[in-house]
Design an enzyme around this catalytic site. Structure first.
Site: not given
Ligand code: UT7
Length: 321
Positions: A111, A248, A278
């Site tokens: 990225c 980004h 993204n």
């Molecule tokens: O270009 C660089 C590429 N990557 C990035 O920039 C990614 C950077 N990170 C992020 O943007 C965020 O960390 C995410 C959007 C990927 C995830 O958001 P988060 O607030 O960090 O969520 P999390 O990973 O802490 O997950 C929270 C909950 C989990 O469930 P439990 O364990 O609390 O029951 C996940 O399983 O959200 C769940 N979850 C979802 N729920 C509904 C994860 N993805 C999804 C989804 N829909 N798509």
């Protein structure tokens, strides 16, 4: 001697995919995706390729600069999803454009790839090797996404953006910084082909993107502001003197975190991720082209571009438009 961006262009696949569409593939909701990421729709290829998208974006950048492909001396494509192992995407784009004079090669810094390519082009131009460079970030991420993994498949989109840069007398790019931290490579990765030769034959698997989202999030909010401060320091500017931050487009909350750390109002951080998701190396040049076409970039404005991603890699650039 200075270097400035004299043209911008972009290209997106025709097909769009909404959050609602994703709810039919994985256990997710429009509300979760919008709240946690800011993304609403993204463009997904149904045939467009890294090469066709990059060629279209490059053509638009040339048109916006009033230049012909035959004048291009260096052609760089930043991509982590090239069509082929060989030849590189840049050579294929060169062929499509008829940029016969250009030296063409690809660069993969995920990225942050567009910024790394911009820095590379500047180094060549500053060294007096080339007078201009056509630089694109182009990705078809949809082919390396696991469409059963809700933690990644909701985030990404396909597309390409391009700029034409040229040597000029003053202004333009004031400072660039780029950094890598290979120690954190495992937090965002996609494997390549397995070893296959007369001595070793590992059963082939289909590689997909795997990511520790929280780690990437924390890294971005910590490193991007310090990298931006680094380039502002080099240019003798403060965060408050920057008119627009073209960052980004990974997550709205990451951008909010960066704006907070820099103590700069969020309205100076234009965003398009709600419409495109993204797009990795394509994110910054696509947003830059949108702003340019909307007439939001006025001569003399100070812009900061900054990206981060797999590697881990991150970079920033400050320029006068
Ligand atoms: O270009 C660089 C590429 N990557 C990035 O920039 C990614 C950077 N990170 C992020 O943007 C965020 O960390 C995410 C959007 C990927 C995830 O958001 P988060 O607030 O960090 O969520 P999390 O990973 O802490 O997950 C929270 C909950 C989990 O469930 P439990 O364990 O609390 O029951 C996940 O399983 O959200 C769940 N979850 C979802 N729920 C509904 C994860 N993805 C999804 C989804 N829909 N798509």
């Amino acid at each position: 001697m200075a270097i400035r961006i004299i043209g911008t262009g972009s290209a997106l696949p025709e097909k769009t995919m909404t959050n609602e569409d994703l709810t039919r593939l994985v256990d997710t909701s429009d509300e979760w995706i919008r709240e946690r990421t800011g993304i609403g729709t993204r463009h997904i290829s149904t045939g467009e390729t890294v090469v066709s998208l990059a060629a279209q974006a490059c053509q638009h950048a040339l048109e916006s600069a009033g230049r012909d492909a035959s004048e291009v001396e260096l052609l760089l494509i930043a991509t982590c999803t090239p069509e082929r192992g060989i030849p590189c995407a840049a050579c294929q784009v060169q062929n499509e454009l008829g940029a016969a004079q250009a030296a063409a090669f690809d660069l993969n810094a995920a990225c942050a790839g567009f910024l790394f390519a911009l820095n590379t082009a500047c180094a060549y131009i500053e060294a007096g090797i080339y007078q201009n460079a056509l630089i694109a970030g182009s990705e078809v991420l949809s082919k390396i996404i696991d469409w059963t993994d809700r933690s990644t498949c909701v985030l990404f989109g396909d597309g390409a953006g391009a700029v034409l840069v040229e040597r000029c007398e003053q202004g333009g790019i004031l400072a660039i910084a780029q950094h890598s931290d290979g120690n954190k490579g495992a937090v965002l990765q996609c494997d390549g082909r397995e070893l296959h030769n007369p001595f070793v034959d590992v059963p082939a698997t289909v590689p997909y993107v795997r990511m520790d989202g929280r780690e990437v999030f924390a890294f971005a909010v910590r490193q991007v502001p310090s990298c931006i401060q680094e380039v502002l320091g080099k240019a003798g500017l403060t965060a408050g003197e920057v008119d627009l931050y073209v960052l980004h487009q990974a997550n709205k909350r990451i951008i909010e975190g960066i704006s907070k750390r820099l103590a700069v109002d969020l309205d100076r951080f234009p965003m398009n991720l709600d419409r495109v998701g993204n797009m990795s190396s394509a994110a910054i040049p696509v947003l830059l082209d949108e702003l340019n076409r909307e007439g939001r970039l006025r001569e003399g404005m100070t812009l900061v571009l900054s990206g981060f991603g797999a590697g881990l890699t991150y970079g920033a650039c400050v320029l006068k438009w």
